[in-house]
Design an enzyme around this catalytic site. Structure first.
Site, PDB file in Angstrom:
ATOM      1  N   SER A 332       0.856  -1.180   0.000  1.00 35.04           N
ATOM      2  CA  SER A 332       0.000   0.000   0.000  1.00 35.04           C
ATOM      3  C   SER A 332       0.894   1.231   0.000  1.00 35.04           C
ATOM      4  CB  SER A 332      -0.916   0.012   1.226  1.00 35.04           C
ATOM      5  OG  SER A 332      -1.833   1.084   1.155  1.00 35.04           O
ATOM      6  N   GLU A 333       0.573   2.192  -0.850  1.00 34.25           N
ATOM      7  CA  GLU A 333       1.482   3.309  -1.112  1.00 34.25           C
ATOM      8  C   GLU A 333       1.759   4.188   0.102  1.00 34.25           C
ATOM      9  OE1 GLU A 333      -1.572   6.440  -3.209  1.00 34.25           O
ATOM     10  OE2 GLU A 333      -1.350   4.447  -4.054  1.00 34.25           O
TER      11      GLU A 333
END
Length: 511
Positions: A332-333
């Site tokens: 997840s960024e």
């Protein structure tokens, strides 16, 4: 004003004095303040601030509340988001204290969108990974760098609206320098400066060494290092020596001042949780049925041992349909590798969210890291697959999913960086409904919305069909849904395509 403070070294039983000047970049040790007002009270009108946080996770809420109370105005704020409603930076927006926002995502912040389109505040849009790297570069003394992110878009070519006036665009972004390295195209980005950084951390010792907790790290770590004066609010201050030196995220040399926050509410934007008694993940609403169909088909593209980024929306659903015999690691960024499913209700943690600001869990063996590290993973091509949604995607793989000028302002978030990873070998898969709610095709000959990426998509998965995409040869229809025919696909698609000689029914993952 100079001050003399005493430091008692733990375990040595003796004291020494040291000198600290509060003039810019000339201090020796961080100053411990005893209230948020003491810490942020020195910030003058017109300052340029870096403000940590991702959505509402890890925001310096005490510093922001005090800024709102003091009425400090004409601020330029560098932040990934600008809060929501009356939370986070939304408080400063409501008070008309912000002059410009430099960030990547407006998202659900209707007040920021309203003020932007009405000319009350400027927005300089920066791709999320570029934002993190421009901050990191400042901390490292690097004035500029080249990145593939944004090449061929308004970020590169110029023309992104910065300021509106009377419903018309008054100021646009300039064109950026471009270069070719090893046959690949890049644009130049400059480091970002800020007078002050407002940072949220978990713990600090009395020297000002700092550690963060879970995904509350995000932009806080690089911003703390980059700002001319970093003001850190923490949940706990411990004695010197109580923090393991190997676990310190930011050493005290980067910290100007720190204080224990008066009150932490830790607002959670989207509380999501799984029901352990739920018998099925199937949907019943027509829109949900389409989304589930797309997610189930996309799950087939997740192979054993792969590293995968799932974007906001339909892609996030994909993790629900990975067979037990497939071991994949989801990134997840906002700073997670090894992202797990939604937590049980009693396990929700406001310091642990995904890129959609939803509460999430982490799998055994997972890890947390800062935003600049996260986008180094993405941009460097260390992921096998990334999946994103779309407003439009062209027959040659151009993607538009961040803005409808003058109407809808979402921001690109991390999408431009995610699709730029195509340059480094990451597969880019677009997951989207075949048509908009009004019936317009989302797959078009040429995008008429501002691009997120140029010729970057490898595959398009919709509720009606699956296409492969070639940057020169265009679309090839590979699969069609059971309720579709080749003719209905032609009628629903706004671009020409070839049909595979091995056309198949749309596959569905078998759990």
């Amino acid at each position: 004003m100079n001050s003399i403070r005493q430091l008692k070294l733990a375990g040595l039983g003796w004291k020494f004095s040291f000198h600290r000047s509060i003039s810019t970049n000339s201090f020796l040790y961080a100053k411990q303040c005893y209230s948020s007002e003491e810490a942020v009270g020195e910030i003058p009108n017109g300052s340029r601030l870096m403000v940590g946080g991702f959505g509402l996770c890890g925001i310096p809420e005490n510093s922001i509340r005090t800024l709102a109370k003091l009425g400090i105005k004409d601020l330029t704020v560098i932040s990934n988001n600008a809060g929501i409603d009356d939370k986070g930076l939304g408080q400063l927006l409501n008070n008309r204290q912000l002059k410009r926002v430099i960030g990547s995502y407006v998202g659900e912040n209707k007040e920021l969108e309203r003020q932007y389109l009405s000319g009350q505040v400027e927005i300089e849009f920066v791709p999320q990974g570029t934002l993190a790297e421009r901050i990191r570069a400042r901390a490292a003394g690097i004035p500029a760098f080249f990145t593939p992110t944004g090449f061929g878009t308004q970020i590169h070519l110029g023309g992104a609206p910065i300021r509106y006036s009377n419903g018309k665009i008054e100021l646009i972004s300039p064109k950026k320098e471009e270069r070719i390295f090893d046959g690949k195209q890049y644009i130049m980005e400059e480091a970002l400066q800020a007078d002050y950084g407002l940072i949220k951390a978990w713990k600090a010792d009395k020297l000002g060494n700092v550690i963060f907790r879970k995904t509350a790290n995000n932009f806080n770590e690089p911003m703390c290092k980059a700002a001319d004066k970093s003001i850190v609010e923490v949940e706990e201050i411990v004695e010197i020596g109580d923090l393991d030196p190997e676990h310190i995220h930011v050493p005290s040399v980067y910290v100007h001042s720190f204080f224990k926050g008066e009150q932490f509410t830790k607002p959670l934007e989207k509380a999501c949780f799984r029901n352990p008694d739920a018998a099925s993940t199937e949907a019943t609403k027509p829109g949900d049925i389409s989304r589930i169909r797309i997610a189930k088909r996309a799950a087939i593209e997740v192979t054993d041992g792969s590293y995968v980024n799932l974007g906001i929306g339909i892609p996030v659903l994909v993790s629900n349909f990975i067979p037990k015999n497939i071991q994949a690691t989801f990134q997840s960024e906002n700073g997670i590798l090894g992202m797990g499913p939604y937590p049980l209700k009693e396990e929700i943690d406001p310091d642990l969210i995904n890129a959609g600001k939803e509460s999430i869990s982490i799998n055994i063996g997972g890890s947390f890291f800062s935003s600049d590290e996260s986008f180094a993973i993405i941009r460097g091509g260390h992921l096998n697959v990334t999946m994103l949604g779309a407003m439009q995607v062209s027959q040659f793989g151009d993607l538009a999913n961040w803005m409808i000028p003058g109407k809808l302002i979402k921001g690109m978030g991390g999408a431009m960086d995610l699709v730029s990873s195509h340059v480094s070998g990451t597969r880019v898969i677009v997951t989207t409904e075949h048509n908009s709610k009004s019936g317009e095709p989302k797959i078009v000959t040429e995008c008429n919305l501002p691009l997120t990426g140029s010729r970057c998509a490898d595959m398009i998965i919709t509720d009606k069909a699956v296409f492969s995409v070639h940057p020169q040869n265009g679309l090839t229809l590979l699969e069609i849904a059971e309720d579709q025919t080749e003719q209905t696909i032609k009628e629903a698609t706004g671009a020409k395509f070839k049909t595979s000689s091995d056309l198949k029914p749309m596959q569905q993952i078998q759990l």
